[in-house]
Scaffold this active site. Structure first.
Site, PDB file in Angstrom:
ATOM      1  N   LYS B 254       0.837  -1.204   0.000  1.00  0.00           N
ATOM      2  CA  LYS B 254       0.000   0.000   0.000  1.00  0.00           C
ATOM      3  C   LYS B 254       0.871   1.254   0.000  1.00  0.00           C
ATOM      4  O   LYS B 254       0.656   2.171  -0.778  1.00  0.00           O
ATOM      5  CB  LYS B 254      -0.924  -0.007   1.228  1.00  0.00           C
ATOM      6  N   GLU B 260      10.378  -5.687   3.009  1.00  0.00           N
ATOM      7  CA  GLU B 260      10.425  -7.069   2.529  1.00  0.00           C
ATOM      8  C   GLU B 260      10.041  -7.144   1.051  1.00  0.00           C
ATOM      9  O   GLU B 260      10.650  -7.882   0.268  1.00  0.00           O
ATOM     10  CB  GLU B 260       9.451  -7.949   3.332  1.00  0.00           C
ATOM     11  N   GLY B 312      -4.351  -3.377   5.779  1.00  0.00           N
ATOM     12  CA  GLY B 312      -3.721  -4.533   5.148  1.00  0.00           C
ATOM     13  C   GLY B 312      -4.428  -5.839   5.470  1.00  0.00           C
ATOM     14  O   GLY B 312      -4.725  -6.642   4.585  1.00  0.00           O
ATOM     15  N   ARG B 313      -4.721  -6.070   6.748  1.00  0.00           N
ATOM     16  CA  ARG B 313      -5.319  -7.345   7.153  1.00  0.00           C
ATOM     17  C   ARG B 313      -6.784  -7.460   6.748  1.00  0.00           C
ATOM     18  O   ARG B 313      -7.387  -8.513   6.933  1.00  0.00           O
ATOM     19  CB  ARG B 313      -5.130  -7.559   8.654  1.00  0.00           C
ATOM     20  N   GLU B 399      -3.663  -8.862  15.417  1.00  0.00           N
ATOM     21  CA  GLU B 399      -3.155  -7.526  15.088  1.00  0.00           C
ATOM     22  C   GLU B 399      -4.235  -6.467  15.353  1.00  0.00           C
ATOM     23  O   GLU B 399      -3.921  -5.314  15.646  1.00  0.00           O
ATOM     24  CB  GLU B 399      -2.682  -7.466  13.623  1.00  0.00           C
ATOM     25  N   HIS B 430      -4.496 -35.411  15.561  1.00  0.00           N
ATOM     26  CA  HIS B 430      -3.288 -36.222  15.773  1.00  0.00           C
ATOM     27  C   HIS B 430      -2.130 -35.359  16.258  1.00  0.00           C
ATOM     28  O   HIS B 430      -0.996 -35.813  16.267  1.00  0.00           O
ATOM     29  CB  HIS B 430      -2.899 -36.924  14.475  1.00  0.00           C
ATOM     30  N   LYS B 545      10.560  -1.909  13.586  1.00  0.00           N
ATOM     31  CA  LYS B 545      11.033  -1.296  12.334  1.00  0.00           C
ATOM     32  C   LYS B 545      12.114  -0.252  12.603  1.00  0.00           C
ATOM     33  O   LYS B 545      13.122  -0.178  11.897  1.00  0.00           O
ATOM     34  CB  LYS B 545       9.855  -0.608  11.616  1.00  0.00           C
TER      35      LYS B 545
END
Lengths: 572, 572
Positions: B254, B260, B312-313, B399, B430, B545
């Protein structure tokens, strides 16, 4: 509190009388050592720990602490795995009581009991021998006249020979073509561990740009895939993407009766027939116990064996992991992996907690769980190759120590295993780290990092490589969690005091991966011994199996179960 | 406690004076409604809930309760998503106080504020408009003279046209060949949601054996992959397995400055050049904001836009999810997904909690977290296609609500967001279910199930299909967790009283997936409103950051940070 006599060979002690229990046929001299099993809250150390206060990380965490709070594994071939606990909320006083706790609960003696083949899976009356799959720690263990270490080695040799034949094209698919793909069909311990290990080493083996380390650049020999879920879409997805006619399947079930795995075998057989394979079981090998229905069938291409003394969640270093890893990467890669695990096991025999990373990690975890009251632990590898390692640890830890009774079946009055979860960094930073930094619960963190990437493909962008950025993020997070930051705006305030540890090494090699696996296995074992529970059974999975069978049968059901089954379309 | 006036169009209310704040240029009539923001523990309902006791599931859970405790979404085209709360520890009295809580905290009014474009992301002074990406709930929202609903629709149309050109082979790779693969490069919200949605629909679209439902059998148009981690091995792994010369990349950020993602772009450009592509950015499209550095570059093949009002999420239903899903499956599949989400949003406007599944789920979660004291929640889809859905929810929930201050920045005195984790069933059975059944903590469970598999490939083995076995397991687990089982052996005793809910529908279609996504988004939103926090910022990610930048710079560091950086090889 229960007092019992147990039998164990402890080097340095004098030998005394020989073993007299016919069930326990150690074939060597043993000594009598008094080992006591008591609940954690009956120890002196428990009461002492209740009175201690955690130190403030922002007060104590300086450069010197980072260099001194380090405990390392020497893995041979100049490989080392370090455990750094500088950012954990412990001080010398706490560590000293944790040492007393270790001594009082006789953790090392009890580990020796396990390694010696004692029946430490008490409820199921089984030995616990996953350590023996990678090397001998405490004398040989024999059972009904068979040397079990030799038996596990023999299976590895058979797998190595078989893999060699497949790689050389001497064992082929029915159509005469060499196998191109291997698909493991298993669930739980037969899936999560081997899958996580495969993903962790794939880039290492495939890299063509590396700096010449042992296995770099050899390339995967067979591409591996995994089918686990009884959801038919799992198999459908994998079977669509491979060519069944040149695929070798590995059917993994210790009992040979696992519902999911046998159901998926039926799907695989169906696809093999569709692909024109006339004898589909001749493209399947089994990993199972010698007494299972699978082992008795001569229809399969071959079978490799484990026994009841290898728990599913501890089976990555047995034939369960050995078959798929040897077929995918070659048996020499699997052997390196075992050697790393064995080196870490040997280090876990050390009684001094500061020289024993697994023991230290376990005891700090106990401090956090039972005295600091933290409900869960996040495992955060800064390595995409370890993407499924947290899911494997989630199984290993939660299935081992998610118990409410002690080893004698008595209800416990203290907390046991925490929830374990995690994702690789830096991805997690953009996901759930918000809660870790600023949420209302404190979650202890277990970071894992490597100085070098596996592949070597990297670029310098804005003054640093990706690998440097990755590790800069990791170092920054440790400090951000530990020290926080004050701000006039409370929304930008970080309280800090979020403890973390760091496991790190130069590179993620087979040897280091083996050591990492053994580290966590031994950590979980030590914690179970502190809590005085049986880490090696899983009675909690039984009830669901029983009720599932009822739903699939035609008897009368609990009315609520009947209705849930109906709305999910299983019964009308 | 803060009292403020907020502006919202609520159908059924009389309209009064027009909006006067120039920053908030609603282009339509609005009314003045008094909405109060108060901390949860200042409500009457909070005090009332403190006095209530959870009912015993083994006492109340009968067949009638299963059929009556159900709240459903009608999604159009005869698709329905059900929320069953029969196995939750609530009774009429608790539900009635939860209704009072909803009314007292004005949850529906506040949702209308959000949907109307109010600046509910208070700290960052932003609107919260992800609902508008899939449809209009409460009048149009304009910003600086632009109708934002029309803007989001326009981006979807542009993506649909672009995807159509790619699928028709009119937009090609530099070498003139059609694109075969699409790779999304993004992290966090630009990765987890779109990846989870892609995996959830892949089998549905690819199935060739299905029963003729809308999108079955069409087949994926482009195979999709995802690169997220700054770890260079992530990109290396993907880039080795694809042919870069016929791959279309989607760069998603955005801000256009995500470390990254830009680092991974450098790796992608490097590989494209190696593959002989002369103008590598002509094989990259961007999804970004119009003001970002990426949007300003004319080097890229094309760009599609979101804005600051899509977190974002919460961006899976915006161009962030739209580009990759439309390219992989076709724009019509993406549209169905949006329609399902919009139908669930509309249902979340209902004030009666029993008719509003997201609201009910949210309030029961509050009951469990703040009054029953449960520290985490497990999300357990019985569908392998939903393998990454729990990871997406982990991000979205943790978040959003992992906060310790209220929306005015004041420290809170009660627990907020829990830890969220999960894996698909039956795999989880399991793995970690042992702890869920018999551990010392109680973990509430959120099951998800479907009557039919996606693919249709299935076999009958020992009297039942895989799909029947899957759902028999699911029904059995709900009852096992709720009712437990007494046994003379405490190790085989199940205490039960482990609450769970079940979201289920006939099939996992695009429409149902959209509704599931919206259900959880709205659940998290309602919980944040109860807790009186800002679910839409993420200040907790900032400190890491800042410190990372310091490590990668050359200024002096905190001594502990310096040492950690050194031992990870970033600084010497």
């Amino acid at each position: 509190m229960q007092r019992r006599l147990a039998l164990v060979k402890i080097p340095g002690f004098e030998y005394s009388e020989a073993h007299s229990d016919p069930l326990r046929d150690f074939n060597e001299e043993i000594i009598m050592s008094e080992v006591q099993f008591r609940n954690f809250d009956e120890t002196k150390a428990y009461k002492a720990l209740q009175k201690l206060q955690a130190p403030s990380l922002s007060a104590v965490l300086d450069g010197k602490r980072v260099t001194s709070c380090n405990s390392s594994y020497e893995l041979g071939k100049q490989e080392t795995l370090h455990y750094n606990y500088a950012a954990k909320q412990v001080d010398n006083q706490i560590l000293s009581v944790l040492q007393e706790l270790s001594d009082e609960q006789q953790l090392i003696d009890k580990f020796r009991l396990i390694a010696s083949g004692e029946y430490m899976n008490s409820g199921e009356n089984r030995r616990v021998l996953h350590h023996l799959t990678r090397g001998q720690l405490a004398g040989s263990v024999s059972h009904e006249g068979r040397d079990l270490g030799a038996f596990y080695n023999e299976q590895n040799s058979r797998i190595a020979d078989f893999a060699e034949e497949v790689h050389a094209g001497r064992i082929t698919a029915e159509n005469g073509k060499p196998f191109s793909t291997v698909v493991q069909v298993g669930i739980g311990g037969s899936d999560l561990g081997p899958r996580a290990m495969y993903l962790a080493l794939k880039n290492h083996v495939n890299s063509s740009e590396g700096s010449g380390e042992a296995f770099r650049g050899r390339g995967e020999k067979l591409n591996a895939r995994f089918i686990s879920n009884v959801d038919p879409d799992d198999a459908a997805d994998i079977l669509r993407e491979i060519d069944p006619s040149t695929t070798l399947f590995i059917l993994v079930s210790k009992s040979g009766t696992t519902q999911e795995t046998l159901t998926n075998e039926a799907l695989v057989l169906d696809r093999l027939k569709h692909a024109g394979v006339k004898q589909p079981r001749k493209q399947i090998i089994c990993v199972t116990s010698e007494t299972s229905p699978l082992a008795k069938s001569s229809e399969y291409l071959d079978s490799f064996f484990i026994d009841d003394f290898i728990g599913g969640r501890y089976s990555s270093t047995s034939a369960v992991g050995g078959a798929v890893l040897s077929l995918a990467f070659g048996a020499d890669v699997f052997r390196e992996f075992l050697d790393g695990a064995h080196a870490a096991d040997a280090a876990a025999m050390e009684a001094g907690i500061l020289k024993n990373p697994a023991l230290l990690d376990a005891l700090i975890g106990i401090w956090e769980r039972n005295f600091q009251g933290f409900p869960s632990t996040a495992v955060l590898p800064y390595s995409q190759a370890m993407s499924r390692f947290p899911a494997h640890l989630q199984q290993m830890d939660m299935e081992s120590n998610g118990k409410h009774v002690n080893r004698d079946g008595e209800q416990l009055g203290y907390l046991t295993g925490p929830v374990i979860f995690g994702e690789p960094g830096t991805n997690g930073q953009h996901s759930f780290y918000q809660l870790l930094h600023q949420g209302t619960d404190i979650i202890p963190l277990q970071f894992i990092g490597f100085l070098n990437s596996q592949d070597g493909l990297d670029v310098n962008w804005e003054g640093s490589t990706s690998q440097q950025k990755l590790n800069a993020n990791l170092a920054a997070q440790i400090i951000a969690f530990a020290k926080g930051k004050k701000d006039d705006n409370p929304n930008k305030t970080f309280q800090g005091e979020r403890p973390s540890s760091l496991l790190y090494s130069k590179s993620l090699t087979p040897r280091v991966l083996g050591a990492l696996l053994a580290h966590f296995e031994n950590k979980v074992m030590f914690q179970g011994l502190v809590w005085n529970l049986n880490s090696f059974d899983q009675e909690g999975v039984q009830l669901g199996k029983v009720l599932t069978k009822q739903v699939l049968g035609d008897g009368e059901l609990d009315p609520a179960l009947q209705e849930f089954s109906a709305l999910l379309g299983v019964r009308s």
